[in-house]
Design a protein around this motif. Structure first.
Motif, short mmCIF file in Angstrom:
data_model
loop_
_atom_site.label_atom_id
_atom_site.label_comp_id
_atom_site.label_asym_id
_atom_site.label_seq_id
_atom_site.Cartn_x
_atom_site.Cartn_y
_atom_site.Cartn_z
N GLU A 213 0.83 -1.27 -0.06
CA GLU A 213 0.00 0.00 -0.10
C GLU A 213 0.84 1.34 0.15
N ARG A 214 2.02 1.11 0.93
CA ARG A 214 2.94 2.38 0.61
C ARG A 214 3.39 2.69 -0.72
N ASP A 215 3.88 1.55 -1.14
CA ASP A 215 4.61 1.48 -2.47
C ASP A 215 3.65 2.15 -3.60
N ALA A 216 2.36 2.05 -3.49
CA ALA A 216 1.32 2.42 -4.42
C ALA A 216 1.29 3.91 -4.69
N MET A 217 1.75 4.43 -3.52
CA MET A 217 1.99 6.00 -3.53
C MET A 217 3.55 6.24 -3.54
N GLY A 218 4.25 6.84 -4.70
CA GLY A 218 5.58 7.17 -4.63
C GLY A 218 5.95 8.14 -3.78
N ARG A 219 6.99 8.21 -3.59
CA ARG A 219 7.80 9.43 -2.57
C ARG A 219 7.37 10.75 -3.06
N ARG A 220 7.55 11.04 -4.32
CA ARG A 220 7.40 12.45 -5.14
C ARG A 220 6.20 12.69 -5.11
N GLU A 221 5.28 11.62 -5.34
CA GLU A 221 3.71 11.89 -5.16
C GLU A 221 3.39 12.11 -3.79
N LEU A 222 3.98 11.41 -3.00
CA LEU A 222 3.38 11.78 -1.35
C LEU A 222 3.98 13.40 -1.24
N LEU A 223 5.37 13.76 -1.45
CA LEU A 223 5.48 15.13 -1.23
C LEU A 223 4.85 16.15 -1.80
N ILE A 224 4.26 15.93 -2.95
CA ILE A 224 3.19 16.75 -3.64
C ILE A 224 1.93 17.16 -3.05
N LYS A 225 1.54 15.80 -2.43
CA LYS A 225 0.18 15.78 -1.95
C LYS A 225 0.54 16.47 -0.54
N VAL A 227 2.20 18.97 0.15
CA VAL A 227 2.22 20.47 -0.23
C VAL A 227 1.12 20.98 -0.55
N LYS A 228 0.18 20.13 -1.16
CA LYS A 228 -1.12 20.64 -1.74
C LYS A 228 -2.29 20.27 -0.61
N VAL A 229 -2.11 19.25 0.36
CA VAL A 229 -3.16 18.92 1.08
C VAL A 229 -2.93 19.35 2.54
N VAL A 230 -1.85 19.20 3.15
CA VAL A 230 -1.55 19.49 4.46
C VAL A 230 -1.05 20.81 4.58
N VAL A 231 -0.28 21.45 3.91
CA VAL A 231 0.27 22.73 4.17
C VAL A 231 -0.93 23.91 3.99
N PRO A 232 -1.71 23.79 3.10
CA PRO A 232 -2.62 25.09 3.07
C PRO A 232 -3.61 25.19 4.35
N PRO A 233 -4.11 23.98 4.80
CA PRO A 233 -5.07 24.11 6.05
C PRO A 233 -4.18 24.37 7.39
N LEU A 234 -2.85 23.90 7.25
CA LEU A 234 -1.95 24.19 8.44
C LEU A 234 -1.41 25.40 8.29
N ALA A 235 -1.30 26.40 7.20
CA ALA A 235 -1.10 27.81 7.02
C ALA A 235 -2.29 28.60 7.54
N LEU A 236 -3.60 28.00 7.06
CA LEU A 236 -4.72 28.79 7.47
C LEU A 236 -5.04 28.77 9.12
N VAL A 237 -4.87 27.54 9.48
CA VAL A 237 -4.77 27.49 11.35
C VAL A 237 -3.88 28.37 11.69
N PHE A 238 -2.38 28.22 11.20
CA PHE A 238 -1.43 29.36 11.86
C PHE A 238 -1.89 30.80 11.61
N ALA A 239 -2.58 31.17 10.53
CA ALA A 239 -2.73 32.56 10.25
C ALA A 239 -3.80 33.21 11.07
N VAL A 240 -4.75 32.20 11.21
CA VAL A 240 -6.03 32.61 12.20
C VAL A 240 -5.50 32.72 13.67
N LEU A 241 -5.01 31.57 14.13
CA LEU A 241 -4.50 31.78 15.60
C LEU A 241 -3.23 32.68 15.82
N GLY A 242 -2.41 32.79 14.94
CA GLY A 242 -1.35 33.79 15.04
C GLY A 242 -2.04 35.21 15.06
N SER A 243 -2.94 35.52 14.32
CA SER A 243 -3.32 37.01 14.15
C SER A 243 -4.14 37.30 15.45
#
Length: 441
Positions: A213-225, A227-243
């Motif tokens: 199951e891990r091999d089905a998603m390559g390392r490059r694909e995982l890194l892209i995901k 950046v696309k999936v985890v970083v934006p909500p994390l940035a949103l939470v930090f921006a809201v709470l930080g402000s």
């Protein structure tokens, strides 16, 4: 005791009697408040009621509630939360207990997005309970980590509990958010540490994701995901709470930007359409209306209780408790813990806590510390069998193969972890004051 004081006791008893009969909480509050208030004073007492209700519905701080609810519901309904669990789970897939750690992280993010315990437990339960079991996780551990992670919304800012407590205790929302940050992250870290230790000593209970199951998603694909999936909500939470914590924006202003940010994230991800928007607005409306309806119905109850001399009764009750201020605090925490079996946090915050509050306001106890203790105490009671709310939420969405005893068995170690965190917070009040003092709140 005077006749009115007996009426105050009868009013509290009547409220619980209505609950036992199945009457909704808000209606129970209003009926018992009006009935016993009229018995004691006639209708004259309730001339003050319009001003109190007007104060609730025009409270600028409480305007943040529907906005934060919208933010969390948008992340849930647009399936962004589902992607978060999948991507973080694969990122930790090689680690025994890694999927459980992913759920703790998502619980922190979801708690920091909405602060709605029921929504987080139901969402994470629907998305991850069956996959965890399919991957070989012990049913109890899977249930326990979902319930414990879901209740992090009680303590992780922007917790709705903390927003209401700020209004009740007269503290700024930013102060309570800053005070809760360190205890909340410590608790999340303790949950994660338990899963890591479980992976070392009981690896069969928390296996790693299978290699194929891990091999089905390559390392490059995982890194892209990531950046696309985890970083934006994390940035949103930090921006809201930080402000908020940084004093850049008021909680209501930051909440509005958080709601807009969640809308933009869903749009960029291609998940925003008419159906999703309708579901988000409907869920936000229902949840917000429930909260405000209970707050409004709590006003006649609170007015009658105070008018009938209930506050004096509470003061007298605390005088019987040995140990001074610390004894009083322990007694209040025990009462709130038990009430957490039967009542939602809104009723406890707006009914029980104001009864006890005058005892502590002139005692020199730090109100921010008191607020975080109450929030973490409620969080623990919501996990405790047989009445814990989080357990009911999870049972409602669990597959038939998961029994109630699986859930009860699974939460026991996590209750111990939360109790330990609560003891640490009680013994070391500096855990709540460090960050507010650092940033000058």
């Amino acid at each position: 005791m005077t006749g009115n004081e007996w009426l105050a006791i009868g009013m509290v008893g009547g409220f619980f009697a209505f609950l036992v009969l199945g009457v909704p909480v808000a209606i129970s509050l209003a009926i018992s408040g009006f009935a016993f208030g009229i018995l004691g004073f006639g209708t004259g007492l309730f001339n003050l009621l319009p001003a109190r209700i007007y104060g609730v519905v025009t409270n600028y701080t409480l305007l943040a509630l529907p906005l934060f609810i919208f933010m969390g519901v948008m992340l849930e309904k647009s399936k962004l939360a589902e992607e978060l669990i999948d991507v973080i789970g694969h990122a930790m897939g090689r680690l025994r207990g890694g999927m459980g750690l992913a759920i703790v992280i998502v619980g922190v993010l979801m708690g920091a997005s909405s602060g709605v315990v029921g929504a987080t437990v139901v969402t994470v339960g629907l998305l991850s309970l069956q996959p965890l079991i399919n991957r070989g996780y012990d049913k109890g551990v899977a249930c326990g980590v979902i319930c414990a992670s879901g209740t992090l919304g009680q303590i992780i800012p922007p917790s709705l509990v903390l927003i209401l407590l700020a209004d009740i205790l007269g503290e700024s929302v930013g102060t309570l958010f800053a005070a809760a940050m360190v205890p909340g992250l410590i608790l999340a870290g303790m949950l994660g540490l338990y899963l890591v230790l479980l992976g070392i000593f009981k690896p069969e209970m928390v296996p790693a994701i299978p290699q194929e199951e891990r091999d089905a998603m390559g390392r490059r694909e995982l890194l892209i995901k990531i950046v696309k999936v985890v970083v934006p909500p994390l940035a949103l939470v930090f921006a809201v709470l930080g402000s908020i914590v940084g004093g850049i924006a008021a909680p209501t202003e930051a909440a509005s930007m958080g709601a807009l940010g969640a809308l933009i994230l869903a749009l960029i991800a291609g998940r925003l359409n008419f159906r999703v928007m309708r579901e988000v607005l409907h869920s936000t409306l229902i949840t917000s209306a429930m909260v405000f309806f209970i707050l409004i119905c709590a006003q006649p109850f609170g007015l009658a209780f105070r008018g009938l001399g209930g506050e004096g009764l509470v003061h007298a009750m605390f005088e019987w408790v040995p140990g001074g201020d610390m004894g009083n605090l322990l007694f209040m925490m025990a009462v709130i813990f038990v009430l957490g079996f039967f009542l939602e946090w809104i009723e406890i915050s707006y009914i029980a806590l104001p009864m006890f509050l005058p005892v502590f306001q002139n005692s020199g106890i730090d109100m921010a510390w008191l607020a975080i203790l109450v929030a973490m105490n409620l969080q623990t009671s919501f996990l405790t069998p047989p009445f814990g709310w989080a357990l009911f939420f999870l049972k409602g969405v669990a597959p038939k193969s998961v029994t109630t005893m699986d859930i009860y068995r699974g939460v026991i170690p996590f209750i111990g972890i939360q109790a330990l965190a609560l003891i640490l917070l009680f013994v070391f009040p500096g855990l709540t004051s460090w960050l507010p003092n650092l940033i000058g709140w």
